[in-house]
Design an enzyme around this catalytic site. Structure first.
Site, PDB file in Angstrom:
ATOM      1  N   SER A  95     -10.177 -42.871 -76.079  1.00 46.34           N
ATOM      2  CA  SER A  95      -9.781 -43.018 -74.686  1.00 46.34           C
ATOM      3  C   SER A  95      -9.583 -44.496 -74.322  1.00 46.34           C
ATOM      4  O   SER A  95      -8.751 -45.168 -74.929  1.00 46.34           O
ATOM      5  CB  SER A  95     -10.823 -42.336 -73.788  1.00 46.34           C
ATOM      6  OG  SER A  95     -10.326 -42.127 -72.498  1.00 46.34           O
ATOM      7  N   ASP A 124      -5.382 -32.008 -73.587  1.00 51.84           N
ATOM      8  CA  ASP A 124      -6.109 -33.137 -73.004  1.00 51.84           C
ATOM      9  C   ASP A 124      -5.738 -33.243 -71.527  1.00 51.84           C
ATOM     10  O   ASP A 124      -4.597 -33.545 -71.181  1.00 51.84           O
ATOM     11  CB  ASP A 124      -5.739 -34.430 -73.748  1.00 51.84           C
ATOM     12  CG  ASP A 124      -6.626 -35.601 -73.381  1.00 51.84           C
ATOM     13  OD1 ASP A 124      -7.028 -35.699 -72.208  1.00 51.84           O
ATOM     14  OD2 ASP A 124      -6.904 -36.429 -74.265  1.00 51.84           O
ATOM     15  N   HIS A 161      -9.944 -33.557 -74.181  1.00 51.94           N
ATOM     16  CA  HIS A 161     -10.096 -35.012 -74.277  1.00 51.94           C
ATOM     17  C   HIS A 161     -11.344 -35.383 -75.086  1.00 51.94           C
ATOM     18  O   HIS A 161     -11.305 -36.287 -75.916  1.00 51.94           O
ATOM     19  CB  HIS A 161     -10.180 -35.604 -72.870  1.00 51.94           C
ATOM     20  CG  HIS A 161     -10.157 -37.096 -72.839  1.00 51.94           C
ATOM     21  ND1 HIS A 161      -9.071 -37.833 -73.251  1.00 51.94           N
ATOM     22  CD2 HIS A 161     -11.086 -38.002 -72.442  1.00 51.94           C
ATOM     23  CE1 HIS A 161      -9.330 -39.133 -73.106  1.00 51.94           C
ATOM     24  NE2 HIS A 161     -10.542 -39.251 -72.618  1.00 51.94           N
TER      25      HIS A 161
END
Length: 278
Positions: free
Chosen positions: A97, A229, A258
């Site tokens: 991320s 995601d 995610h």
């Protein structure tokens, strides 16, 4: 606790497990978490003979809660402070991320002929740019990030609980098995950090255009992303990143969320190992 001090005087906490002469793997965590988010990967790779290192980003986890420097330039510089202190060479850098943005900036700046970077992995990562602009019409509108800012400023504790219990791990999907321990661990990590760092970090992960970073990376780079995601949509992230990388490989995971490093570690870890060993 093990810490290093950055050039601007910030104490950065880190973990360093495994044989010091083994190939190092360095992990870069996402917003608003800490190095603890890599538990499933660090245990797996140390058991496979690697040296594993992970740090808490400034303002996150056990690192100093400083007021300033919550941007990709400082994130990359702080990671380099850990690398220099431990003299890591031939390392694989894995970022999730926001940590994927940190890896992209770090490798673009420090992945040249120094011998310090062997490979890179971007997992559910934010590059090249999350924000919707005229040049990036597939991005997310500013209102999405303003919502994160509002939640962080007004009721961070509840916002963090809602994110973890909902879209981050796909626990809001019909039929999903919800792990309360995972939700609580996400919340615990988030609440250890600084509200200022988390608030400022939203701008860092959403508005930093990393197109040039990706173009500058020459080492083999694995891009991993789930096609469900809900935090960093794949169409505006991995599918664009792979076109900008000189030496990239894309792996898409059907239905994965995610936070797939936690929910699907049994699938992701062997794939990471195969890439590192290749």
């Amino acid at each position: 606790m093990s810490t290093v001090q950055t050039k601007d005087g910030v104490e950065i906490f880190y973990k360093d497990w495994g044989p010091k002469d083994a190939q190092p793997i360095m992990f870069h965590h996402g917003w608003p978490l800490s190095s603890d988010d890599w538990d499933a990967q660090m245990l797996f790779f140390v058991q496979n003979g690697y040296r594993v290192v992970a740090h808490d980003r400034r303002g996150h986890g056990r690192s100093a809660q400083v007021s300033d420097g919550h941007d990709m330039d400082h994130y990359a510089a702080d990671a380099f402070a850990v690398v220099e202190a431990l003299d890591l060479r031939n390392a694989v850098h894995i970022g999730h991320s926001t940590g994927g943005g940190e890896v992209a900036r770090y490798v673009a700046r420090h992945g040249g002929p120094t011998g310090r970077v062997a490979k890179a992995v971007l997992v559910s990562a934010v590059p090249p740019l999350m924000l919707k602009t005229d040049a990036n019409p597939e991005g997310l509108p500013m209102e999405v990030f303003d919502g994160f800012r509002k939640g962080t400023a007004e009721n961070r504790a509840q916002t963090f609980l809602d994110v973890a219990a909902g879209p981050f791990y796909g626990f809001n999907r019909e039929g999903a098995k919800v792990y309360q321990g995972v939700v609580q661990n996400w919340w615990r990590q988030g609440m250890m950090g600084s509200a200022k760092a988390h608030y400022d970090g939203i701008k860092a992960f959403s508005e930093t255009d990393q197109t040039e970073d990706l173009k500058a990376i020459s080492v083999p780079t694995l891009v991993m992303h789930g096609d469900d995601d809900q935090i960093v949509p794949i169409a505006d992230a991995a599918l664009k990143s792979i076109k900008l990388l000189k030496n990239g490989t894309l792996k898409v995971y059907k239905g994965f969320p995610h936070g797939m490093l936690t929910t699907h570690a049994d699938v992701i870890n062997p794939d990471l190992l195969a890439f590192i060993r290749a």
